[in-house]
Design a protein around this motif. Structure first.
Motif, mmCIF file in Angstrom:
data_model
loop_
_atom_site.group_PDB
_atom_site.id
_atom_site.type_symbol
_atom_site.label_atom_id
_atom_site.label_comp_id
_atom_site.label_asym_id
_atom_site.label_seq_id
_atom_site.Cartn_x
_atom_site.Cartn_y
_atom_site.Cartn_z
ATOM 1 N N MET A 123 0.844 -1.202 0.000
ATOM 2 C CA MET A 123 0.000 0.000 0.000
ATOM 3 C C MET A 123 0.875 1.246 0.000
ATOM 4 S SD MET A 123 -2.879 1.258 2.744
ATOM 5 C CE MET A 123 -4.053 0.020 2.236
ATOM 6 N N THR A 124 0.490 2.227 -0.799
ATOM 7 C CA THR A 124 1.230 3.482 -0.851
ATOM 8 C C THR A 124 1.157 4.215 0.485
ATOM 9 O OG1 THR A 124 0.627 3.675 -3.178
ATOM 10 C CG2 THR A 124 1.508 5.643 -2.114
ATOM 11 N N GLN A 125 2.297 4.776 0.888
ATOM 12 C CA GLN A 125 2.328 5.622 2.075
ATOM 13 C C GLN A 125 2.258 7.087 1.648
ATOM 14 O OE1 GLN A 125 4.624 3.912 5.716
ATOM 15 N NE2 GLN A 125 6.072 3.974 4.016
ATOM 16 N N PHE A 126 1.593 7.898 2.481
ATOM 17 C CA PHE A 126 1.449 9.318 2.166
ATOM 18 C C PHE A 126 2.084 10.153 3.273
ATOM 19 C CE2 PHE A 126 -1.921 7.173 -0.169
ATOM 20 C CZ PHE A 126 -1.657 7.638 -1.449
ATOM 21 N N GLY A 127 2.859 11.128 2.850
ATOM 22 C CA GLY A 127 3.628 11.924 3.785
ATOM 23 C C GLY A 127 3.250 13.393 3.771
ATOM 24 N N TYR A 128 3.728 14.084 4.785
ATOM 25 C CA TYR A 128 3.525 15.522 4.950
ATOM 26 C C TYR A 128 4.888 16.197 4.849
ATOM 27 C CZ TYR A 128 2.502 19.977 7.315
ATOM 28 O OH TYR A 128 2.369 21.306 7.635
ATOM 29 N N THR A 129 4.965 17.290 4.111
ATOM 30 C CA THR A 129 6.232 17.991 3.918
ATOM 31 C C THR A 129 6.374 19.145 4.898
ATOM 32 O OG1 THR A 129 6.286 17.425 1.569
ATOM 33 C CG2 THR A 129 7.663 19.261 2.291
ATOM 34 N N LEU A 130 7.469 19.105 5.653
ATOM 35 C CA LEU A 130 7.860 20.229 6.497
ATOM 36 C C LEU A 130 8.640 21.191 5.613
ATOM 37 C CD1 LEU A 130 9.044 18.061 9.518
ATOM 38 C CD2 LEU A 130 6.911 19.364 9.371
ATOM 39 N N MET A 131 7.938 22.197 5.113
ATOM 40 C CA MET A 131 8.517 23.092 4.106
ATOM 41 C C MET A 131 9.258 24.218 4.812
ATOM 42 S SD MET A 131 8.280 22.616 0.879
ATOM 43 C CE MET A 131 8.746 23.401 -0.648
ATOM 44 N N THR A 132 10.568 24.059 4.954
ATOM 45 C CA THR A 132 11.337 25.030 5.738
ATOM 46 C C THR A 132 11.419 26.396 5.066
ATOM 47 O OG1 THR A 132 13.426 24.304 4.739
ATOM 48 C CG2 THR A 132 12.740 23.203 6.766
ATOM 49 N N GLU A 133 11.089 26.466 3.768
ATOM 50 C CA GLU A 133 11.140 27.753 3.076
ATOM 51 C C GLU A 133 9.947 28.642 3.390
ATOM 52 O OE1 GLU A 133 13.326 24.607 1.432
ATOM 53 O OE2 GLU A 133 11.152 24.790 1.505
ATOM 54 N N GLN A 134 8.865 28.068 3.942
ATOM 55 C CA GLN A 134 7.661 28.872 4.128
ATOM 56 C C GLN A 134 7.202 28.957 5.576
ATOM 57 O OE1 GLN A 134 4.757 26.839 1.614
ATOM 58 N NE2 GLN A 134 4.185 25.426 3.251
ATOM 59 N N SER A 135 7.929 28.321 6.505
ATOM 60 C CA SER A 135 7.497 28.331 7.912
ATOM 61 C C SER A 135 8.699 28.427 8.831
ATOM 62 C CB SER A 135 6.712 27.052 8.248
ATOM 63 O OG SER A 135 5.567 26.923 7.433
ATOM 64 N N GLY A 136 8.486 29.039 9.999
ATOM 65 C CA GLY A 136 9.529 29.133 10.998
ATOM 66 C C GLY A 136 9.713 27.830 11.759
ATOM 67 N N GLN A 156 7.134 13.516 -4.433
ATOM 68 C CA GLN A 156 6.598 14.684 -3.721
ATOM 69 C C GLN A 156 5.781 15.520 -4.697
ATOM 70 O OE1 GLN A 156 9.274 18.025 -2.609
ATOM 71 N NE2 GLN A 156 8.722 17.534 -0.493
ATOM 72 N N ILE A 157 4.663 16.082 -4.208
ATOM 73 C CA ILE A 157 3.806 16.887 -5.070
ATOM 74 C C ILE A 157 3.221 18.052 -4.289
ATOM 75 C CG2 ILE A 157 1.814 15.386 -4.613
ATOM 76 C CD1 ILE A 157 0.878 15.983 -7.501
ATOM 77 N N PRO A 158 3.249 19.269 -4.871
ATOM 78 C CA PRO A 158 2.631 20.412 -4.202
ATOM 79 C C PRO A 158 1.133 20.473 -4.471
ATOM 80 C CG PRO A 158 3.703 21.154 -6.197
ATOM 81 C CD PRO A 158 3.973 19.665 -6.087
ATOM 82 N N ILE A 159 0.394 20.955 -3.486
ATOM 83 C CA ILE A 159 -1.028 21.248 -3.632
ATOM 84 C C ILE A 159 -1.289 22.593 -2.964
ATOM 85 C CG2 ILE A 159 -1.631 18.794 -3.590
ATOM 86 C CD1 ILE A 159 -2.745 19.318 -0.702
ATOM 87 N N SER A 160 -2.401 23.194 -3.287
ATOM 88 C CA SER A 160 -2.793 24.434 -2.609
ATOM 89 C C SER A 160 -4.265 24.332 -2.243
ATOM 90 C CB SER A 160 -2.538 25.651 -3.516
ATOM 91 O OG SER A 160 -2.831 26.864 -2.828
ATOM 92 N N TRP A 161 -4.513 23.698 -1.104
ATOM 93 C CA TRP A 161 -5.890 23.589 -0.630
ATOM 94 C C TRP A 161 -6.316 24.892 0.038
ATOM 95 C CZ3 TRP A 161 -7.940 24.405 4.177
ATOM 96 C CH2 TRP A 161 -9.308 24.100 4.303
ATOM 97 N N ASP A 162 -7.540 25.295 -0.224
ATOM 98 C CA ASP A 162 -8.165 26.411 0.494
ATOM 99 C C ASP A 162 -9.661 26.325 0.218
ATOM 100 O OD1 ASP A 162 -7.143 29.205 1.877
ATOM 101 O OD2 ASP A 162 -9.104 29.427 0.901
ATOM 102 N N ALA A 163 -10.444 26.806 1.162
ATOM 103 C CA ALA A 163 -11.891 26.815 0.963
ATOM 104 C C ALA A 163 -12.290 27.685 -0.221
ATOM 105 C CB ALA A 163 -12.589 27.287 2.239
ATOM 106 N N VAL A 183 4.418 9.014 -1.346
ATOM 107 C CA VAL A 183 4.232 10.346 -1.925
ATOM 108 C C VAL A 183 4.041 11.347 -0.793
ATOM 109 C CG1 VAL A 183 2.921 11.793 -3.511
ATOM 110 C CG2 VAL A 183 3.103 9.328 -3.951
ATOM 111 N N ALA A 184 4.897 12.368 -0.771
ATOM 112 C CA ALA A 184 4.794 13.427 0.236
ATOM 113 C C ALA A 184 4.031 14.614 -0.347
ATOM 114 C CB ALA A 184 6.185 13.874 0.687
ATOM 115 N N ILE A 185 3.062 15.093 0.418
ATOM 116 C CA ILE A 185 2.236 16.229 0.009
ATOM 117 C C ILE A 185 2.860 17.522 0.531
ATOM 118 C CG2 ILE A 185 -0.062 17.265 0.139
ATOM 119 C CD1 ILE A 185 0.054 14.560 -1.327
ATOM 120 N N VAL A 186 2.939 18.519 -0.338
ATOM 121 C CA VAL A 186 3.358 19.866 0.060
ATOM 122 C C VAL A 186 2.128 20.763 0.050
ATOM 123 C CG1 VAL A 186 4.830 21.851 -0.433
ATOM 124 C CG2 VAL A 186 5.611 19.548 -1.037
#
Length: 321
Positions: free
Chosen positions: A1-14, A214-221, A293-296
């Motif tokens: 089964m594919t594993q899904f990850g979360y990206t700690l994006m050091t360029e956009q967060s402290g 790894q793949i970027p997404i931009s979720w927002d309501a 696959v890591a989500i950004v």
């Protein structure tokens, strides 16, 4: 089964925010977490670049279950490979075996800061080969002396070497790098859903291995907000690796992407509230044979709401693909 990850994006967060997001991502159900390792953001609007190894040490203590990984570290210019070997060994001990060392040949944006210039890609790959050899040797816990074309190691030993060493993932981008690094690495790392990379890696690699994308997404309501955020902070993504690896400064990335339109970004990055659409954007990695696959999620300002409202339902959809 594919594993899904979360990206700690050091360029956009402290750094403190990244540790908080890491704990929340574990609670919501992500399988692993990857961290970028940059000295500079791509664009000034991103606004951050904390030291990834300090952040990961804190994350190792703030989490219990998720696997951790650098995505990716360049062990040839800012860091001597002997120092990378020590850092990785320490993090593996702190995380109780949850760490994978992701390595790559680097980006000018981060490596030029030490004033040693920026070698051609062939030289960078030669340097990476030597670096992996050094790291592997040091992770045995033995005394190591190494005399290569690019690096020397003089009577070095990792005193806190984890049992079994540290798994190594190597970033590849084409058949030449696959042929070169598959015999040296444990796992494949790539940012394109290219099935040929997977096939070539499996042919050249002995034993089981993960294929980590790894793949970027931009979720927002609000979809317009999501597109505007992606354009503001992630339009550099349109340049591709061959361009992005050579640009030296955020100003260079801003100039190179000045004609990238919001609609161009929306064509390449899933934006908005539709979780089914976002999940479908990941499918090419699954079809290509990637195991992880890591989500950004783009934008620091969006992380809390994404993790609280969207991440759980998105994971359900991803696992149902």
């Amino acid at each position: 089964m594919t594993q899904f990850g979360y990206t700690l994006m050091t360029e956009q967060s402290g750094p403190r925010e990244l540790v908080r997001y890491a704990a929340a991502a574990e609670r919501v159900g992500f399988d692993f977490e990857v961290s970028s390792d940059h000295y500079s953001p791509w664009l000034t609007s991103q606004g951050h670049a904390p030291y990834a190894w300090t952040v990961l040490g804190a994350v190792a203590q703030a989490t219990e279950r998720v696997e951790l990984m650098t995505y990716v570290t360049c062990p040839t210019m800012r860091y001597h490979p002997a120092v990378v070997a020590q850092k990785a060994a320490t993090l593996q001990v702190l995380s109780e075996g949850r760490f994978t060392l992701g390595l790559g040949s680097g980006e000018n944006l981060n490596e030029h800061v030490v004033g040693e210039g920026w070698p051609a890609v062939a030289a960078r790959q030669d340097m990476l080969v030597e670096a992996i050899e050094i790291i592997r040797a040091l992770h045995t816990g033995d005394l190591v002396t190494y005399d290569g074309q690019y690096f020397r190691v003089d009577s070095a030993r990792i005193w806190d070497a984890p049992e079994g060493g540290v798994p190594i993932g190597v970033a590849v981008s084409g058949p030449k790098s696959v042929a070169r690094f598959a015999p040296l690495g444990d796992h494949l790392v790539a940012v394109e859903p290219d099935g040929d990379l997977v096939t070539g890696w499996d042919a050249a690699h002995s034993g089981d291995s993960r294929k980590i994308g790894q793949i970027p997404i931009s979720w927002d309501a609000d979809k317009d907000t999501a597109i505007a955020r992606a354009h503001d902070q992630f339009r550099w993504f349109a340049g591709g690796w061959s361009v992005n690896s050579d640009l030296p400064t955020p100003a260079g990335f801003a100039a190179a992407t000045q004609f990238v339109r919001p609609e161009d970004v929306a064509d390449s990055i899933a934006c908005g509230p539709d979780l089914d659409e976002i999940a479908e954007s990941v499918r090419p990695y699954l079809d290509a044979g990637f195991t992880d696959v890591a989500i950004v999620q783009i934008g620091d300002e969006a992380q809390d709401r994404f993790l609280a409202e969207a991440a759980g339902p998105l994971l359900e959809r991803l696992r149902a693909l």
